[in-house]
Design a protein around this motif. Structure first.
Motif, PDB file in Angstrom:
ATOM      1  N   GLU A   4      39.643  71.351   8.721  1.00 26.66           N
ATOM      2  CA  GLU A   4      40.549  72.149   9.550  1.00 26.66           C
ATOM      3  C   GLU A   4      41.996  72.093   9.072  1.00 26.66           C
ATOM      4  O   GLU A   4      42.712  73.088   9.130  1.00 26.66           O
ATOM      5  N   GLU A   5      42.444  70.926   8.593  1.00 27.41           N
ATOM      6  CA  GLU A   5      43.829  70.817   8.130  1.00 27.41           C
ATOM      7  C   GLU A   5      44.088  71.727   6.939  1.00 27.41           C
ATOM      8  O   GLU A   5      45.133  72.363   6.857  1.00 27.41           O
ATOM      9  N   THR A   6      43.154  71.790   6.000  1.00 27.77           N
ATOM     10  CA  THR A   6      43.339  72.641   4.826  1.00 27.77           C
ATOM     11  C   THR A   6      43.340  74.111   5.223  1.00 27.77           C
ATOM     12  O   THR A   6      44.198  74.882   4.773  1.00 27.77           O
ATOM     13  N   LEU A   7      42.407  74.497   6.071  1.00 24.61           N
ATOM     14  CA  LEU A   7      42.369  75.886   6.543  1.00 24.61           C
ATOM     15  C   LEU A   7      43.657  76.239   7.283  1.00 24.61           C
ATOM     16  O   LEU A   7      44.224  77.319   7.087  1.00 24.61           O
ATOM     17  N   THR A   8      44.113  75.325   8.113  1.00 19.63           N
ATOM     18  CA  THR A   8      45.350  75.551   8.858  1.00 19.63           C
ATOM     19  C   THR A   8      46.540  75.654   7.921  1.00 19.63           C
ATOM     20  O   THR A   8      47.420  76.505   8.114  1.00 19.63           O
ATOM     21  N   ALA A   9      46.585  74.825   6.905  1.00 23.11           N
ATOM     22  CA  ALA A   9      47.700  74.869   5.946  1.00 23.11           C
ATOM     23  C   ALA A   9      47.767  76.225   5.255  1.00 23.11           C
ATOM     24  O   ALA A   9      48.847  76.811   5.118  1.00 23.11           O
ATOM     25  N   PRO A  72      45.594  84.902   9.225  1.00 19.10           N
ATOM     26  CA  PRO A  72      44.160  85.126   9.040  1.00 19.10           C
ATOM     27  C   PRO A  72      43.804  85.655   7.646  1.00 19.10           C
ATOM     28  O   PRO A  72      42.799  85.240   7.064  1.00 19.10           O
ATOM     29  N   ALA A  73      44.631  86.544   7.090  1.00 18.37           N
ATOM     30  CA  ALA A  73      44.334  87.102   5.760  1.00 18.37           C
ATOM     31  C   ALA A  73      44.346  86.005   4.697  1.00 18.37           C
ATOM     32  O   ALA A  73      43.473  85.966   3.820  1.00 18.37           O
ATOM     33  N   PRO A  85      39.597  89.335  12.562  1.00 17.93           N
ATOM     34  CA  PRO A  85      40.453  88.474  13.383  1.00 17.93           C
ATOM     35  C   PRO A  85      40.232  88.601  14.881  1.00 17.93           C
ATOM     36  O   PRO A  85      40.481  87.650  15.616  1.00 17.93           O
ATOM     37  N   ALA A  86      39.747  89.749  15.346  1.00 18.93           N
ATOM     38  CA  ALA A  86      39.500  89.907  16.785  1.00 18.93           C
ATOM     39  C   ALA A  86      38.242  89.174  17.221  1.00 18.93           C
ATOM     40  O   ALA A  86      38.104  88.805  18.381  1.00 18.93           O
ATOM     41  N   ALA A  87      37.320  88.947  16.299  1.00 21.30           N
ATOM     42  CA  ALA A  87      36.030  88.351  16.646  1.00 21.30           C
ATOM     43  C   ALA A  87      35.929  86.870  16.305  1.00 21.30           C
ATOM     44  O   ALA A  87      35.039  86.187  16.796  1.00 21.30           O
ATOM     45  N   PRO A  90      39.366  81.282  16.170  1.00 29.30           N
ATOM     46  CA  PRO A  90      40.653  80.692  15.786  1.00 29.30           C
ATOM     47  C   PRO A  90      41.764  81.712  15.519  1.00 29.30           C
ATOM     48  O   PRO A  90      42.939  81.364  15.537  1.00 29.30           O
ATOM     49  N   TRP A  91      41.404  82.961  15.269  1.00 35.28           N
ATOM     50  CA  TRP A  91      42.411  83.980  14.949  1.00 35.28           C
ATOM     51  C   TRP A  91      42.655  84.948  16.085  1.00 35.28           C
ATOM     52  O   TRP A  91      43.477  85.861  15.952  1.00 35.28           O
ATOM     53  N   GLN A  92      41.981  84.798  17.202  1.00 34.33           N
ATOM     54  CA  GLN A  92      42.116  85.753  18.291  1.00 34.33           C
ATOM     55  C   GLN A  92      43.529  85.810  18.853  1.00 34.33           C
ATOM     56  O   GLN A  92      44.003  86.882  19.229  1.00 34.33           O
TER      57      GLN A  92
END
Length: 162
Positions: A4-9, A72-73, A85-87, A90-92
């Motif tokens: 999660e940290e890498t994705l968040t970064a 998100p992109a 992103p709507a579905a 984490p990006w909603q």
């Protein structure tokens, strides 16, 4: 799947790179984020300052929408997955914020959906090119190393690439 940290970064770096490229000052980014008055508790945070602008101008709304959807992109590019992103939960929040801002630009909900999807596609293509992707990776690496980057640290990294 990466942690999660890498994705968040990468997500926060996407916000920072596009915001910076569109003229904002990126005040800070961090891993983790506390719930506050207008945002839920979240994995990361990117503080953007547009300076003195007319918040009702179409150009300002467009800059904000692109910057919001850049998170998100960038995460999609990093993962190699094309999720909507709507579905994707984490990006909603990003999608809903872009949706609200875009209401005055495109009143028809179907047209607005198409417009926002076009923005995500454009961002996906743009972020995947050099030097944008190098900037995203550099900011993400710095964020993973330090968990918090202030305006000066970000300006040093971003100005090198953008």
């Amino acid at each position: 799947m990466d942690d999660e940290e890498t994705l968040t970064a990468y997500h926060e770096a996407g916000h920072a790179v596009i915001g910076y490229a569109l003229g904002a000052t990126i005040e800070s980014i961090q891993l983790g984020g506390e719930a506050d008055e207008w945002l839920p508790e979240r994995f990361g945070d990117c503080r953007i300052n547009w300076g003195r602008v007319d918040a009702s101008s179409d150009w300002q709304r467009q800059r904000e929408i692109l910057t919001i959807l850049a998170g998100p992109a960038a995460e999609m590019l990093y993962c190699g997955e094309n999720l909507h992103p709507a579905a994707f939960a984490p990006w909603q929040h990003d999608w809903q914020l872009a949706w609200q801002i875009s209401k005055s630009l495109v009143r028809d909900p179907i047209g607005r959906t198409h417009a926002l999807e076009s923005c995500v596609l454009w961002l996906h293509n743009r972020l995947g090119t050099q030097p944008c992707w190098a900037a995203v990776a550099a900011v993400a690496d710095e964020l993973l190393a330090h968990e918090y980057l202030d305006q000066e640290q970000l300006a040093d990294t971003l100005s090198f690439w953008i």
